[in-house]
Write a protein that holds these residues in place. Structure first.
Motif, short mmCIF file in Angstrom:
data_model
loop_
_atom_site.label_atom_id
_atom_site.label_comp_id
_atom_site.label_asym_id
_atom_site.label_seq_id
_atom_site.Cartn_x
_atom_site.Cartn_y
_atom_site.Cartn_z
N LYS A 109 0.84 -1.20 0.00
CA LYS A 109 0.00 0.00 0.00
C LYS A 109 0.87 1.25 0.00
O LYS A 109 0.53 2.27 -0.62
CB LYS A 109 -0.90 -0.01 1.24
N TYR A 112 1.75 2.02 -3.41
CA TYR A 112 0.56 2.61 -4.06
C TYR A 112 0.50 4.11 -3.77
O TYR A 112 0.28 4.93 -4.67
CB TYR A 112 -0.68 1.89 -3.54
N CYS A 113 0.67 4.47 -2.50
CA CYS A 113 0.61 5.89 -2.10
C CYS A 113 1.75 6.69 -2.71
O CYS A 113 1.57 7.83 -3.15
CB CYS A 113 0.66 6.00 -0.58
N THR A 124 0.42 3.38 8.05
CA THR A 124 0.10 2.74 6.77
C THR A 124 0.52 1.28 6.78
O THR A 124 -0.14 0.43 6.18
CB THR A 124 0.82 3.46 5.61
N TYR A 133 -9.91 -6.92 6.04
CA TYR A 133 -8.67 -7.34 5.42
C TYR A 133 -7.90 -8.39 6.21
O TYR A 133 -7.36 -9.34 5.63
CB TYR A 133 -7.77 -6.12 5.18
N ILE A 183 -6.24 -6.59 -1.16
CA ILE A 183 -6.31 -5.21 -0.65
C ILE A 183 -6.76 -4.20 -1.70
O ILE A 183 -7.35 -3.18 -1.35
CB ILE A 183 -4.95 -4.77 -0.04
N PHE A 184 -6.49 -4.48 -2.99
CA PHE A 184 -6.92 -3.56 -4.03
C PHE A 184 -8.18 -4.02 -4.75
O PHE A 184 -9.01 -3.21 -5.13
CB PHE A 184 -5.80 -3.37 -5.07
N TYR A 241 3.68 -4.48 -6.41
CA TYR A 241 2.71 -3.43 -6.74
C TYR A 241 2.74 -3.14 -8.24
O TYR A 241 1.69 -3.03 -8.89
CB TYR A 241 3.01 -2.16 -5.96
N PHE A 258 -11.36 1.93 -3.31
CA PHE A 258 -10.31 1.50 -2.39
C PHE A 258 -10.14 2.49 -1.25
O PHE A 258 -10.05 2.13 -0.08
CB PHE A 258 -8.99 1.36 -3.16
N GLN A 259 -10.10 3.77 -1.57
CA GLN A 259 -9.94 4.78 -0.53
C GLN A 259 -11.13 4.77 0.43
O GLN A 259 -10.97 4.98 1.63
CB GLN A 259 -9.80 6.17 -1.19
N ILE A 262 -10.76 1.97 2.94
CA ILE A 262 -9.77 2.26 3.97
C ILE A 262 -10.31 3.30 4.92
O ILE A 262 -10.10 3.24 6.11
CB ILE A 262 -8.45 2.78 3.32
#
Length: 262
Positions: A109, A112-113, A124, A133, A183-184, A241, A258-259, A262
């Motif tokens: 992740k 990703y960020c 994170t 998750y 997770i995605f 990733y 996704f956001q 979270i």
């Protein structure tokens, strides 16, 4: 599974996908440069604290003499261990891997960020230790780890270590997309395993080559009292990733979903 991921996987089932070795590697490397220092520090601190805690628990449970005796080189030879002992060690190893799989997810992740120039923090690394998750990551990792470890242990016990290594590499290769899919893509554990196998089976040699080159790059970190390993290791998670991004990808809809999760 979100709609975007479902649609993309359906397309791959029918038409496969194109993957360029250079593009994926460069994608991973550019992303790695953004997370190398921060990710390396987090892994180093986590490893030190975990080692102290784990060693302390073992010493408290079994006592220093018993632990030191077990750690003698002659007692660590696989051929000297009984099969039940090897299976117990296998179970403990699988359980440990499963408990730390959300941490691995946090590192992915972070990649990703970083690509989106979003802030990432220590939190994170641990944000996937929560529902839904954690359960899916734990189950998926436990199933894969137990399957791989039991097969490898039995093969090694039969003194065919080369075959055991091949089994371990094969299982690792075909499940590299398992965690990103959870997770995605919001897949369930078993579904993520099956989908990862499906996706990797379309381009196994290409993906194996990427993992081998990345592993060699990570091993460069062994130079300098091995401390550098903690700072080259994030490259592997950046590669996971990048592979997911190149194969499945992210669209605006999936990023928003996704956001929100979270």
């Amino acid at each position: 599974m979100n709609k975007t991921t479902q649609k993309r996987i359906s397309e791959i089932k029918q038409d496969g996908y194109n993957l360029d070795f250079g593009n994926v590697f460069n994608h991973a490397f550019e992303n790695y440069k953004k997370i190398a220092l921060y990710g390396g520090l987090i892994i180093f601190v986590f490893f030190v604290l975990l080692s102290i805690l784990g060693f302390g628990i073992v010493m408290a449970m079994f006592g220093a003499p018993a632990v030191l005796d077990f750690l003698k080189p002659e007692n660590l030879k696989l051929e000297e261990m009984a099969l039940p002992t090897l299976l117990i060690i296998t179970g403990i190893s699988a359980l440990t891997s499963s408990l730390f799989s959300p941490f691995t997810a946090g590192l992915i992740k972070m990649a990703y960020c970083a690509e989106r120039d979003e802030e990432f923090h220590v939190s994170t690394m641990f944000e996937f230790y929560k529902a839904p998750y954690f359960k899916e990551l734990f189950i998926a990792t436990f199933l894969v780890s137990m399957t791989s470890s039991i097969i490898s242990t039995i093969i090694n016990f039969a003194q065919i270590p080369a075959l055991g290594f091949i089994v371990t590499v094969t299982v690792t290769l075909f499940t590299i997309l398992m965690i990103p899919l959870i997770i995605f893509g919001n897949l369930k554990a078993v579904e993520a395993i099956e989908t990862s196998i499906l996706l990797v089976s379309k381009q196994p040699l290409m993906l194996l080559g990427l993992i081998v080159i990345a592993s060699i790059g990570v091993m460069v970190g062994l130079i300098g009292c091995c401390i550098g390993l903690f700072f080259t290791l994030p490259f592997m998670y950046s590669l996971y990733y990048a592979i997911y991004s190149e194969i499945v990808g992210f669209e605006n809809e999936s990023e928003i979903e996704f956001q929100e999760r979270i």
